[in-house]
Design a protein around this motif. Structure first.
Motif, PDB file in Angstrom:
ATOM      1  N   LYS A   1     -11.187 -55.161   8.396  1.00  0.00           N
ATOM      2  CA  LYS A   1     -10.227 -56.261   7.484  1.00  0.00           C
ATOM      3  C   LYS A   1      -8.331 -55.561   7.347  1.00  0.00           C
ATOM      4  O   LYS A   1      -8.760 -54.111   7.289  1.00  0.00           O
TER       5      LYS A   1
ATOM      6  N   PHE B   1      -9.995 -51.347  -8.807  1.00  0.00           N
ATOM      7  CA  PHE B   1     -10.385 -49.783  -8.490  1.00  0.00           C
ATOM      8  C   PHE B   1      -9.395 -49.043  -8.777  1.00  0.00           C
ATOM      9  O   PHE B   1      -7.984 -49.338  -8.417  1.00  0.00           O
TER      10      PHE B   1
ATOM     11  N   LEU C   1      -3.683 -46.091   2.068  1.00  0.00           N
ATOM     12  CA  LEU C   1      -3.478 -46.865   1.002  1.00  0.00           C
ATOM     13  C   LEU C   1      -2.149 -47.652   0.343  1.00  0.00           C
ATOM     14  O   LEU C   1      -1.607 -48.287   0.198  1.00  0.00           O
TER      15      LEU C   1
ATOM     16  N   ASP D   1      -5.560 -54.183   1.211  1.00  0.00           N
ATOM     17  CA  ASP D   1      -7.174 -53.352   1.778  1.00  0.00           C
ATOM     18  C   ASP D   1      -8.310 -54.144   0.329  1.00  0.00           C
ATOM     19  O   ASP D   1      -9.003 -53.862   1.486  1.00  0.00           O
TER      20      ASP D   1
ATOM     21  N   TYR E   1     -11.110 -58.878   0.125  1.00  0.00           N
ATOM     22  CA  TYR E   1     -12.605 -59.471  -0.316  1.00  0.00           C
ATOM     23  C   TYR E   1     -12.583 -61.099  -1.090  1.00  0.00           C
ATOM     24  O   TYR E   1     -13.197 -61.705  -1.251  1.00  0.00           O
TER      25      TYR E   1
ATOM     26  N   PHE F   1     -19.209 -45.027   0.886  1.00  0.00           N
ATOM     27  CA  PHE F   1     -18.905 -46.544   0.236  1.00  0.00           C
ATOM     28  C   PHE F   1     -19.982 -47.200  -0.310  1.00  0.00           C
ATOM     29  O   PHE F   1     -20.923 -47.110   0.659  1.00  0.00           O
TER      30      PHE F   1
HETATM   31  O1  LIG Z   1     -13.009 -52.282   2.311  1.00  0.00           O
HETATM   32  C1  LIG Z   1     -12.624 -51.549   1.456  1.00  0.00           C
HETATM   33  O2  LIG Z   1     -13.544 -51.292   0.078  1.00  0.00           O
HETATM   34  C2  LIG Z   1     -13.247 -50.695  -0.655  1.00  0.00           C
HETATM   35  C3  LIG Z   1     -12.335 -49.550  -0.853  1.00  0.00           C
HETATM   36  O3  LIG Z   1     -12.848 -48.309  -1.164  1.00  0.00           O
HETATM   37  C4  LIG Z   1     -11.915 -49.190   0.382  1.00  0.00           C
HETATM   38  O4  LIG Z   1     -10.118 -49.181   0.484  1.00  0.00           O
HETATM   39  C5  LIG Z   1     -11.184 -50.628   1.337  1.00  0.00           C
HETATM   40  O5  LIG Z   1     -10.897 -50.428   2.250  1.00  0.00           O
END
Ligand SMILES: O=C1OC[C@@H](O)[C@H](O)[C@H]1O
Ligand SMILES: NC(=O)C1=CN([C@@H]2O[C@H](COP(=O)(O)OP(=O)(O)OC[C@H]3O[C@@H](n4cnc5c(N)ncnc54)[C@H](OP(=O)(O)O)[C@@H]3O)[C@@H](O)[C@H]2O)C=CC1
Length: 350
Positions: free
Chosen positions: A94, A153, A163, A175, A179, A295
């Motif tokens: 994404k 965050f 970023l 980024d 979501y 992550f």
């Molecule tokens: O898609 C993501 O999710 C977690 C984040 O820390 C990251 O920067 C981002 O690209």
């Protein structure tokens, strides 16, 4: 078996590949990097059969069936077009591209070539997301009147320079904002009106963006994203007869609760009703206890990879849970948000 190729050796490719190793029928076939050394190192760490210098070399390999693209946002469109042109199916991280025009070009090429293409909105395929979608569709909370969704965050250029760089299409919106925006879109569809405000960095990208989405049916949604601090990172979907909360991390969710009117004694002002909380643990189960991943929740990439396999097996060129039309609709909304907040990238025309 599905023979995967991956473009880049960055942070998320590591996580995706660890999940791919646990995905039935996935074959780790080829990796490409800007440098041979990085490709070789990645290939030997993860057991890839081929390691290529340059993305074009991997794409030229006839054995590669599908390519996972995880380069900085600014390059997604070119990378996608190159893969599709060479006859490869594509899963792109994404956002699929950095504006609606580019997104349209990618979708048109996939349709022309009759190849699978999907924006890597991996959240969609988690059991929790699927359960929430079903609950809403089944009318468990009645007609939806609002969605509030946030992800943020604290981040600094030292954490990951991309970023903050306009030339790589940095900024919180693309980024992380994508979501909560996609959670909203999953529940309410495409808004008729969008209004946005942002805080900008000295480098010229947004470090925090808030946007309100309005719908003709009277529903409203609020999207928040930030690099300036940890936001609530929660999704709240309110319907006429109850509400659903999705707990953090909402990009990789394992828990939601649903509160509905229990009986005639339900008191809307007290917000009391019957609450059921559902957790579907990831495997390995605990956030922060998945060795090797960069992550949180990356073990859940398995769900997305399985969905891709399902699509390829059925010869779908898109997946119904993350359709191309929705990716394009959000790209158009993000164009409007960027115009309102003054987020301009070097390639933007006046
Ligand atoms: O898609 C993501 O999710 C977690 C984040 O820390 C990251 O920067 C981002 O690209
Ligand atoms: N689904 C999720 O949870 C996450 C998704 N992402 C998404 O994945 C993508 C990549 O993010 P992430 O892995 O964090 O990024 P990284 O910066 O860690 O890696 C990006 C990689 O892209 C390659 N690259 C190609 N050109 C450039 C360039 N000019 N500058 C820098 N790197 C370049 C490099 O690999 P090489 O040198 O080997 O070619 C680099 O390692 C983005 O789309 C992001 O939004 C990111 C994090 C989490």
């Amino acid at each position: 078996m599905v023979r995967w190729g991956v473009l880049s050796t960055g942070s998320i490719v590591n996580d995706f590949v660890l999940a791919l190793k646990r995905t039935p029928d996935a074959e780790l076939y080829a990796v490409a990097s800007r440098t041979q050394a990085a490709a070789d190192e990645f290939a030997s760490k993860h057991g890839f059969q081929r390691a290529y210098e340059g993305y074009a070399a991997l794409v030229a390999d006839e054995q590669v069936e599908i390519v996972y693209i995880a380069t900085p946002h600014a390059f997604h469109c070119d990378n996608i077009l190159m893969c599709l042109e060479a006859g490869k199916h594509v899963l792109s991280e994404k956002p699929m591209a950095v504006n609606a025009q580019q997104t349209e070009a990618c979708i048109a090429k996939a349709k022309e070539k009759n190849l699978f293409l999907m924006e890597g909105m991996w959240t969609r395929f988690f059991p929790t997301t699927r359960a929430v979608r079903k609950a809403v569709t089944d009318g468990a909370i009645g007609k939806v009147i609002s969605v509030t969704a946030s992800l943020g965050f604290k981040s600094e250029p030292e954490f990951n320079e991309r970023l903050f760089l306009p030339e790589l299409a940095g900024g919180a919106l693309f980024d992380v904002g994508i979501y909560p925006a996609m959670w909203i879109s999953m529940v309410l569809g495409t808004p008729q009106k969008v209004t946005a405000q942002a805080v900008m960095t000295a480098s010229g990208v947004d470090s925090q963006t808030f946007a309100t989405f309005e719908y003709d049916n009277g529903a409203m949604a609020h999207m928040q994203c930030s690099f300036n601090g940890c936001l609530q990172n929660e999704i709240v979907i309110v319907g006429e007869t109850g509400f659903i909360k999705v707990s953090a991390p909402t990009q990789a969710p394992d828990t939601y609760s649903i509160t509905t009117r229990q009986d005639e004694k339900f008191d809307p002002l007290l917000q009391r009703g019957k609450t059921v909380t559902v957790t579907t643990p990831l495997d390995p189960p605990h956030y922060g206890e998945a060795p090797g991943y960069n992550f949180v929740g990356s073990q859940g990439f398995v769900y997305e990879a399985m969905a891709v396999h399902e699509a390829l097996k059925n010869k779908w060129i898109e997946h119904p849970e993350m359709p191309l039309a929705e990716t394009l609709a959000m790209a158009k909304i993000f164009d409007q948000v960027r115009a309102q907040i003054g987020l301009r990238y070097p390639w933007d025309k006046d």
